[in-house]
Design a protein around this motif. Sequence first.
Motif, short mmCIF file in Angstrom:
data_model
loop_
_atom_site.label_atom_id
_atom_site.label_comp_id
_atom_site.label_asym_id
_atom_site.label_seq_id
_atom_site.Cartn_x
_atom_site.Cartn_y
_atom_site.Cartn_z
N PRO A 1 -19.48 84.72 -31.93
CA PRO A 1 -20.85 85.21 -32.07
C PRO A 1 -21.69 84.19 -32.83
O PRO A 1 -21.15 83.37 -33.58
N ALA A 2 -22.98 84.23 -32.58
CA ALA A 2 -23.88 83.30 -33.26
C ALA A 2 -23.78 83.53 -34.76
O ALA A 2 -23.76 84.66 -35.23
N GLY A 3 -23.71 82.45 -35.50
CA GLY A 3 -23.69 82.53 -36.96
C GLY A 3 -22.47 83.23 -37.51
O GLY A 3 -22.53 83.93 -38.53
N ALA A 4 -21.36 83.09 -36.80
CA ALA A 4 -20.14 83.77 -37.24
C ALA A 4 -19.60 83.11 -38.50
O ALA A 4 -19.83 81.92 -38.75
N SER A 5 -18.88 83.92 -39.27
CA SER A 5 -18.31 83.39 -40.50
C SER A 5 -17.07 82.56 -40.16
O SER A 5 -16.54 82.64 -39.04
N GLY A 6 -16.61 81.81 -41.14
CA GLY A 6 -15.43 80.97 -40.92
C GLY A 6 -14.23 81.78 -40.50
O GLY A 6 -13.48 81.38 -39.61
N GLY A 7 -14.06 82.93 -41.10
CA GLY A 7 -12.91 83.78 -40.77
C GLY A 7 -12.93 84.21 -39.32
O GLY A 7 -11.92 84.15 -38.62
N THR A 8 -14.08 84.65 -38.87
CA THR A 8 -14.21 85.10 -37.48
C THR A 8 -13.89 83.95 -36.53
O THR A 8 -13.15 84.13 -35.56
N VAL A 9 -14.45 82.79 -36.83
CA VAL A 9 -14.23 81.64 -35.96
C VAL A 9 -12.74 81.32 -35.89
O VAL A 9 -12.18 81.10 -34.81
N VAL B 1 -11.09 83.76 -33.66
CA VAL B 1 -11.39 83.47 -32.25
C VAL B 1 -10.57 82.30 -31.75
O VAL B 1 -9.99 82.33 -30.65
N ILE B 2 -10.48 81.26 -32.58
CA ILE B 2 -9.72 80.07 -32.18
C ILE B 2 -8.27 80.42 -31.93
O ILE B 2 -7.68 80.05 -30.91
N VAL B 3 -7.71 81.20 -32.86
CA VAL B 3 -6.30 81.57 -32.69
C VAL B 3 -6.11 82.41 -31.43
O VAL B 3 -5.18 82.19 -30.64
N ALA B 4 -7.03 83.35 -31.21
CA ALA B 4 -6.93 84.21 -30.03
C ALA B 4 -7.02 83.38 -28.75
O ALA B 4 -6.25 83.56 -27.80
#
Lengths: 354, 496, 333
Positions: free
Chosen positions: A115-123, A126-129
């Motif tokens: 998502p736009a402006g996602a936090s580091g944790g979210t990113v 997502v990368i792991v997924a």
Amino acid sequence: MHAAASRRRPPVTERAPVRGIDAGLAPLLARLRMPGGLAGLAGLLAALVVVFGAAVPDFASGGTLQSVMFQMPELGLLSLAMLLPLISGGLNLAIIATANQAALLMAWLMRSWTPAGASGGTVALVIVAAMLAGLLLCVVIGLLTGALVAYTGVHPILVTLGTRSLLDGVSIFLTRGTIISGLPHQYAAVGNAVVLGVPVPFLVLIAAALACGLLLRRTAFGVAVFMVGSNIEATRYSAIDVRRVLVGVYLASSVLCFVAACLMLARFNSASAEYAQSYLLITILAAVLGGVDPFGGFGTVWGLMLALAILQVLASGSNLLGMSDYLKLAIWGLVLIGVMAAQTLAQRMKRRGP
Amino acid sequence: MNAPFLRLSGVSKRFGGVLALDRIDWDVMPGEVHCLVGENGCGKSTLIKIVAGVHPPDPGSVVAIEEHDVLPLTPARAHALGVQVIFQDLSLFPNLSVAENVGIAQVLTGLARPARFAAMREVARATLQRLAFDLPLDARVSDLPVAERQIVAICRGLAARARLLFMDEPTASLTRAEVNRLLAIVARLKAEGIAVVFVSHRLDEVVEIAERVTVLRDGRKVGTYAAAEVDERRIASLMTGLELNSGIVARDLAGAAPLLEVRGLSRDGEYSDVSFTLRAGEVLGLTGLLGAGRTELALSLFGMTRPDAGTIAVDGRTVTLRSNHDAICAGIAYLSEDRLNLGLNLRQSIGDNIVLAVLDRLRGALGLLSGAQRRATAARWVDRLNIRIPGLDHPVHTLSGGNQQRVVLAKWLATSPKILILDSPTVGVDIRNKQGIYEIVRGLAAEGVGILLISDEIEEVFATCDRVLHMRGGRIAGEAIPGRVSEAALRAQVYA
Amino acid sequence: MPERLRRSHEAWLLAVILVLGAVLAAIAPGFLTPGNFVDLIETYSVQGILALGLFVVLVSGGIDISFAATASVAQYLAAWLAARLHMPGIVCIPAGLLAGVALGAINATLIHFVRVTSIIATIATMSVYFALLMYFTGGKLISDLPDWWTDRIVFVQWQNAEGDLVRITLPIVMLVVAALFTWLMMTRSTAGRQLYAMGGNPESARRVGVAIGRLHYLAYGFLGFMAALGGIIQAHRVGESVPNAMYGSELTVLSAAVLGGASLSGGVGSVPGVLLGIVLLAILQNGLNLLGVSPYFFQIVIGLVILISTSFTMLATRGRHARRRVAAPAAGD
């Protein structure tokens, strides 16, 4: 086959307590005594380093080493992906197509899930997924390829020619031949990081090489791969499930393609069905240069790594000398032909001599 | 008496440090049927290859055809002089037709000529007619049964105007009827004045029509004998240099526990309604002609093929064998008749070959193979079976036939089998190692292992087994106990 | 001979093509017109010529990956002679063909004398040929080919009922000539029969006195010649010489030859089979075009066709031989 059989290299030896890839130093030393074995390659590598070091002013700097370490990993991983099928007496022409498709899938997922402006944790999540999805894709591809090779008995060249066409076709069809970019910058940041002076991709290559060495030398599966490569029927009669071994070989090859895809994604910061296509045949050259028997049954991770180092040193040296990429490719081809010619010559001398 | 067609005198051949042939004097008369016999490694193949121009003999040797010295000889020159060899593998082109195989010489004249198909067919037709044999000229050789392929190979030799035909192990894969047909053909060739030399490592049917028999041993000629003068036992002892131990070892084990019970086993086209019992510690012979279904039966007992009907029970428990892995779990091991292709990974190391079937049992920490255990296991079996090796890391193909066979035995014994099926275990093994293998077999039986010994050498099963079954046409045709039945009687039964 | 027909690879292939053609004709109206058909053949003429050359190498028991690079080198050399040195066609074309034969001879030398496996040797020479071409040309295309080269040569033309002009052009004629010549060589000459014999059983071929070395040079030299011919025709069709235009067509051509029944283990295959293989690929691509399917989809179809046809052939043969295993002695380790 007859002529070929008579000039096969001596089989890989295992001696002394086994430690690390390919049983550590002892077998390496044992092979140093064999003409045309790893000693020749190590000597060639040393000679190249000395010659380039003397002839090219900037060569003997740390920069060269780092550039080699940056450039070797993708080709190295793809070559490992080629090594396993080659030892089993086959070939995987679909490695680049597999890696590209995995990279495309991961890039697309990363781009569309972040998502736009996602936090580091979210990113990170997502990368792991996305990476898990890429891994899953490669597992499926590997299982299918392996099943086709094992259960139909069609020559692996034809099977993987087909899967390659299929995979490339799907990739191109879905992307309309375009590049997928716009990955989260964190991905490339980790992928291109340097730890204690060693680039992360190089560490990944080392880990993968160690894992392959372990797999080939220290597991029942690994021993079976060599056996299948040298005589599949005798291996089948020895109560080894050769079909499962073959499926395993192409599965492992495909998983290595996944690792290569992760590195390519970090390096290019994008994915495309067209990337790295020229690597396909170079991986075969590297493997054969590294002493893999093109008919199967013999080959070492060590030899492959030495061959890759030789190719990379040649590339770096010729870059510094201002040679073009094409000249580099020509030199690689000539080196392979030269090494094979030297081996044939050595064989003939040996037969003639005492 | 007329002059010999081929005469060798003082022919020697040294390969490196090994003297393969030592001053051989030998002759073959025109139109003669001659048997050249000897154990494997006695120099028979070297001798053929010298006459065929493949190997040059050492200086001082004389090879004369019709009293003309023909050295140095090349393959082409040997062909031109009328020497043709039919190798055991027949050397045919499976993808070409019968006519092309027979008439191949017609297309070997240069590259840019029209292929003379008409001439080729004519040659093939005429040659087949000479042998009073009918084969479809357009059939592809890969579609023919082995016996007919052999006819094609003979025709090719004849078409090239053979006057001396070497036939290497011609009867190894033929049934009795096919052998008879072959012998009839040889009789025709003889009538035409063509000399035929049968080359064999054992004595078989061809001795019946031979006029003379030459025995080679360890690179030397033991002698040439009129076929009428010598019987098989005499030739066998000449071949081996040993008086064969013909003592009968059969024991009565009727009281021992049944180990393997086979009931009504059938597989379409291979064997049918096979029933027998193998007891603990018993050596059960299974003999019969090639193609009688022995190997096919063994493959089903080893889980390589599935029987269509019938049951197999081990230790009284019925087992279903889906793969040879199942068979090994049930305690059954199988040593293949084809050691070079199915028994061993020739190019791989001795150590890896020995542990191949038990890799799963050598796992150490983390499921990884333990190198120490691998070597220890291999070394233990090398020691127990007294295998003479240069080192565990050497490729198997560097060993002699007998030691190779011991490596295969070691591989199977490592699985600790209760039942060991040995399919022609002494083929290609020299006499000393043969005796060694028999001793191993008897030793295993004494330990309680049940052994099914498949062999087409009657004297072998007679001298080693407690009981002998014989198969014909896929069925068990009879049972004999050595000692109660004479060897000659058993032989008569099998070859009936 | 129904049995023989049933087992003939070509008959099966023809049946597949007819069925596919009928389906396409039913759903895509433009498909079954002479104009479309002739266009199709012209489009695939270069690949057909390359496949014929490759077929000869496959029959001999080898494989060659370098022919597309060879074609590019030969084409560029001829184009360079024509456009830069203004040599006449009588010099340029033989020079190109000769270059092709020479590169093929290098492959044969590596395989026969240096004893490198054919696939490895030709992967290596492919890299060398192509890389050196790109290095020396800098990747620059030659677009000012002389008219004698690029002018369209029409042998026959007629107008069909719909008013379309149907032309039999040089590439089609060359494909037919190449096919006829290859067919004659492989079935009617001593060389062809020796090639089949060598592919079927190299050891026996040596024993009966086939000159293996000469046949290697013949097979790889022939492929080099056909590659050069294909390269020159390709430049004729597109009107320019691009160094990397042919690069990457190796695997499509290999697919066509294999679809046509040539085996990677040698000794098997026929010229009609190879042509049918090319036709099958052509029909597939053309049909998909006419159906409005994305051209990107084509590669997927090729992949599927290779996988299905090879698996099918293999499983069918295996079923037939399943219970005859014991009769046939196995090959060596």
